[in-house]
Design an enzyme around this catalytic site. Structure first.
Site, mmCIF file in Angstrom:
data_model
loop_
_atom_site.group_PDB
_atom_site.id
_atom_site.type_symbol
_atom_site.label_atom_id
_atom_site.label_comp_id
_atom_site.label_asym_id
_atom_site.label_seq_id
_atom_site.Cartn_x
_atom_site.Cartn_y
_atom_site.Cartn_z
ATOM 1 N N GLU A 76 51.867 76.785 54.205
ATOM 2 C CA GLU A 76 52.506 77.326 55.406
ATOM 3 C C GLU A 76 53.142 76.221 56.246
ATOM 4 O OE1 GLU A 76 49.328 79.744 57.133
ATOM 5 O OE2 GLU A 76 49.885 81.400 55.813
ATOM 6 N N ASP A 110 44.564 87.069 51.906
ATOM 7 C CA ASP A 110 44.265 86.503 53.224
ATOM 8 C C ASP A 110 43.400 87.424 54.092
ATOM 9 O OD1 ASP A 110 44.285 84.715 55.258
ATOM 10 O OD2 ASP A 110 46.330 85.130 55.922
ATOM 11 N N GLU A 112 41.037 88.642 62.506
ATOM 12 C CA GLU A 112 42.500 88.655 62.480
ATOM 13 C C GLU A 112 43.072 89.970 61.949
ATOM 14 O OE1 GLU A 112 44.152 85.368 60.328
ATOM 15 O OE2 GLU A 112 46.206 86.089 60.519
HETATM 16 O O1 GCW Z 1 47.279 83.792 57.180
HETATM 17 C C1 GCW Z 1 47.042 82.721 57.891
HETATM 18 C C2 GCW Z 1 46.787 82.947 59.341
HETATM 19 C C3 GCW Z 1 47.130 81.629 59.967
HETATM 20 C C4 GCW Z 1 46.172 80.578 59.401
HETATM 21 C C5 GCW Z 1 46.267 80.588 57.885
HETATM 22 C C6 GCW Z 1 45.295 79.644 57.229
HETATM 23 C C7 GCW Z 1 45.393 78.598 60.457
HETATM 24 O O2 GCW Z 1 47.565 84.005 59.831
HETATM 25 O O3 GCW Z 1 47.011 81.738 61.349
HETATM 26 O O4 GCW Z 1 46.461 79.308 59.899
HETATM 27 O O5 GCW Z 1 46.046 81.871 57.414
HETATM 28 O O6 GCW Z 1 44.248 80.106 56.823
HETATM 29 O O7 GCW Z 1 45.580 78.471 57.127
#
Ligand code: GCW
Length: 665
Positions: free
Chosen positions: A273, A352, A380
């Protein structure tokens, strides 16, 4: 900010039968953590029983009780690290432990007996934890915000400063009381000032924090920026095979460990990411992790390396690329290539933290690599701590899951405890759900997830339901109806949340970015690899061997089970297969009718849950109930929104009417 003591707020017992045991504590050996154990026991005994429990030096030690009543701390090397054996013998309670943390955990176990008004007269309880690292991961930023935080701001950071104060100690007490022994205080997305945490700007505060944690048997860890050699060191590269970079890290770690001697090590999110990582230099994740591992090895440091690596620039038209495969595809080829002080941290599912996902196949695929499970108690995708969603039953299922890695000892719990593959650097981590709200977790019932995570990780023999009941009792007291009602609500909350949100394992269908609330196509035409592929005939992602092939990355018999529509469990059907709306599930219902029914049921169940809570509200502190009410109302509002959007969407797509003729728009 004010803060409460959560499950460590002790209530006075006027009628406790076994007070005589709690007159004094006999101790022979002592150290920092044992002193903490003594202080904790004295505090609890004072507050719960009103007794001043004296500490008495006991020069004789083992088995030399002079039969004066009291609690005896007895060192016993036959008990495993961090374990204890508590038993009563005439007027005496003995806590045997293999090390000082064992005494601390034994003491908190004994305190739970008091909190639950249970007799200790016949106590005989031995517990040796199996999972070595039981950890929290905070996604706290230095400006005080928390990524995916639903309980206020950070209590570690504010305006790029670190806060070390009485709340730090309260936090450590809460963790130690449930057996958590490690914590990462900053977000895995390490940016801006957070990169400087490994510089002298922050050493003093970190040292102070680490030493408070140490009193409670907790090791401090930090998240690291892989590009720190450039951003902090001014180098032109962060290439893990570049000598200059390697030397920079080695020197940096000497400096860091001189200043924070108790530091456990580092957590790293790389090539994920948008975060920097070894891919930029054509290197592997083993190259990256091992470079850091070498730098921290002289200090017995650990490198915890996340496997959340996937292509977040996918074209939604591309049906070949499958995000679910990414962890497996990226890390399976590296099995055996990591140094022994590297642990791979793997999210429970391949995507996720959705309300329902299969267990990632990566756990069954690694034979020579230290592994750590990552779960998320920050809600989340499970209601953001406005909805009740007790996640411990999910984690319990995950830990019991057979990977078929080998004939025996193949469950996730056996892998991450090190038993399956004879490893010692293994563990479990939860993305934390805390913030500076006075009750720590926003929703008061979300504290059950924090408590439960620690208890489940420490104690291999207790169930999610035992833990729920225990948490209710130690938090809210002894009224039977109240205990049964809240335990029942907690136990049903995850299935209920699943009922009114995305169906049959498909996941997502949330609003982009903040991930709260329904939006069926929110991620359908996006770049994140999270699609449902619904059209007028059917829905689901074909991950069988005819599709992306994800299903056959599992060991047998899992691969065959998931690969076939006939054998794939209903709850994961749409994760693995694209089927028509009229496909008949094992439950005997069609997919579309299942969608309608579960969504109507889900809302009804939320209504029933609210009624049940209302009936027992007099047994809850007023402040607690008042905090809960607006959240319950919000849960109901949003459950209806989910129901109506999901049902309407699929009715419009499929044109198939609800057999029960309920309102669909
Ligand atoms: O899907 C994502 C979350 C992010 C998070 C990421 C991760 C910390 O939406 O907010 O970043 O997973 O686990 O690295």
């Amino acid at each position: 900010m004010e803060y409460e003591k959560a499950w460590l707020k002790y209530h006075r017992l006027s009628n406790y039968k076994d007070c005589t045991f709690f007159c004094c504590i006999y101790v022979r050996e002592s150290d920092l953590v044992i002193e903490t154990a003594i202080k904790e026991l004295q505090l609890a005994v004072k507050e719960i029983l009103g007794i001043d429990c004296d500490r008495i030096h006991n020069p004789n030690g083992r088995e030399e009780y002079n039969m004066n009543s009291g609690i005896y701390f007895v060192a016993d090397q036959s008990i495993q690290k961090e374990g204890y054996h508590i038993y009563a013998k005439e007027q005496v309670i003995v806590i045997q432990a293999g090390d000082s943390k064992g005494f601390l955990y034994g003491v908190f176990e004994l305190i739970r007996y008091l909190q639950r008004n249970q007799s200790v007269r016949n106590i005989d309880y031995k517990m040796e934890p199996d999972i070595p690292y039981r950890m929290l991961n905070h996604w706290d930023n230095l400006d005080g915000s928390i990524e995916r935080g639903y309980a206020g701001n950070s209590f570690f950071f504010q305006d790029n400063e670190i806060m070390v104060n009485e709340r730090t100690r309260m936090y450590a007490r809460l963790l130690a009381s449930v057996g958590i022994n490690a914590t990462v205080i900053n977000n895995v997305n390490v940016k801006d000032c957070a990169t400087d945490l490994i510089s002298d700007m922050y050493f003093d505060k970190l040292r102070a924090m680490a030493s408070i944690f140490k009193e409670y048997g907790i090791q401090l860890f930090l998240s690291l920026n892989f590009a720190a050699p450039m951003e902090l060191g001014g180098l032109h590269s962060a290439d893990p095979l570049n000598e200059e970079v390697r030397t920079w890290w080695k020197e940096k770690m000497v400096e860091v460990y001189q200043n924070i001697p108790n530091l456990g090590g580092f957590l790293i999110k790389a090539d994920s990411e948008g975060r920097p990582g070894p891919f930029t230099y054509g290197r592997t994740h083993a190259d990256g992790a091992n470079m850091l591992a070498e730098a921290v090895a002289p200090f017995e440091g650990l490198i915890i390396w996340r496997c959340f690596v996937y292509n977040c620039q996918q074209d939604w038209r591309d049906k070949v690329t499958d995000r679910a495969r990414a962890g497996y595809d990226n890390f399976k080829p590296l099995d055996g290539k990591f140094l022994d002080n590297v642990i791979l941290q793997i999210k429970n599912g391949p995507m996720d933290f959705q309300v329902r996902e299969p267990i990632t196949p990566l756990f069954g695929a690694l034979h020579h690599t230290n592994q750590m499970l990552e779960v998320q108690i920050a809600q989340e995708y499970t209601g953001q701590q406005k909805h009740i969603c007790y996640l411990i039953p999910m984690f319990e299922q995950i830990l019991q899951f057979h990977t078929y890695l080998q004939d025996q000892k193949d469950t996730i719990r056996e892998i991450i405890s090190g038993q399956a593959l004879n490893q010692k650097n293994c563990g479990i981590a939860a993305v934390a759900n805390t913030g500076n709200d006075s009750n720590w977790t926003g929703h008061d019932l979300a504290a059950a997830n924090l408590y439960g995570f620690g208890r489940l990780a420490y104690q291999k023999d207790c169930t999610a339901e035992d833990i729920a009941r225990e948490w209710v009792e130690v938090t809210f007291g002894s009224n039977k109806e109240m205990i049964t009602t809240i335990t029942d609500i907690l136990m049903r909350s995850w299935p209920i949340y699943e009922q009114y949100t995305a169906p049959l394992g498909i996941g997502w269908m949330v609003n982009p970015n903040h991930h709260y609330g329904p939006n069926v196509d929110g991620y359908e035409y996006d770049r994140w690899g999270t699609y449902h592929r619904a059209d007028h005939l059917g829905i689901g992602v074909d991950r069988s061997e005819r599709g992306t092939g994800y299903a056959i990355t599992y060991q047998e018999p899992l691969a065959s089970t998931y690969n076939s529509v006939e054998t794939c469990p209903d709850e994961l059907l749409l994760f693995f297969h694209h089927v028509s709306y009229t496909h008949i599930l094992k439950s005997g219902k069609s997919v579309i009718q299942h969608i309608y029914d579960t969504h109507f049921d889900g809302v009804e169940n939320v209504e029933n849950m609210m009624k049940a809570l209302d009936k027992i509200k007099e047994y809850l502190p007023l402040a607690v109930y008042n905090r809960m009410v607006p959240r319950l109302e919000e849960q109901l509002r949003l459950a209806k929104e989910w129901r109506d959007q999901i049902n309407t969407y699929f009715y419009r797509k499929s044109g198939i009417i609800d057999t029960k003729n309920r309102t669909i728009y």
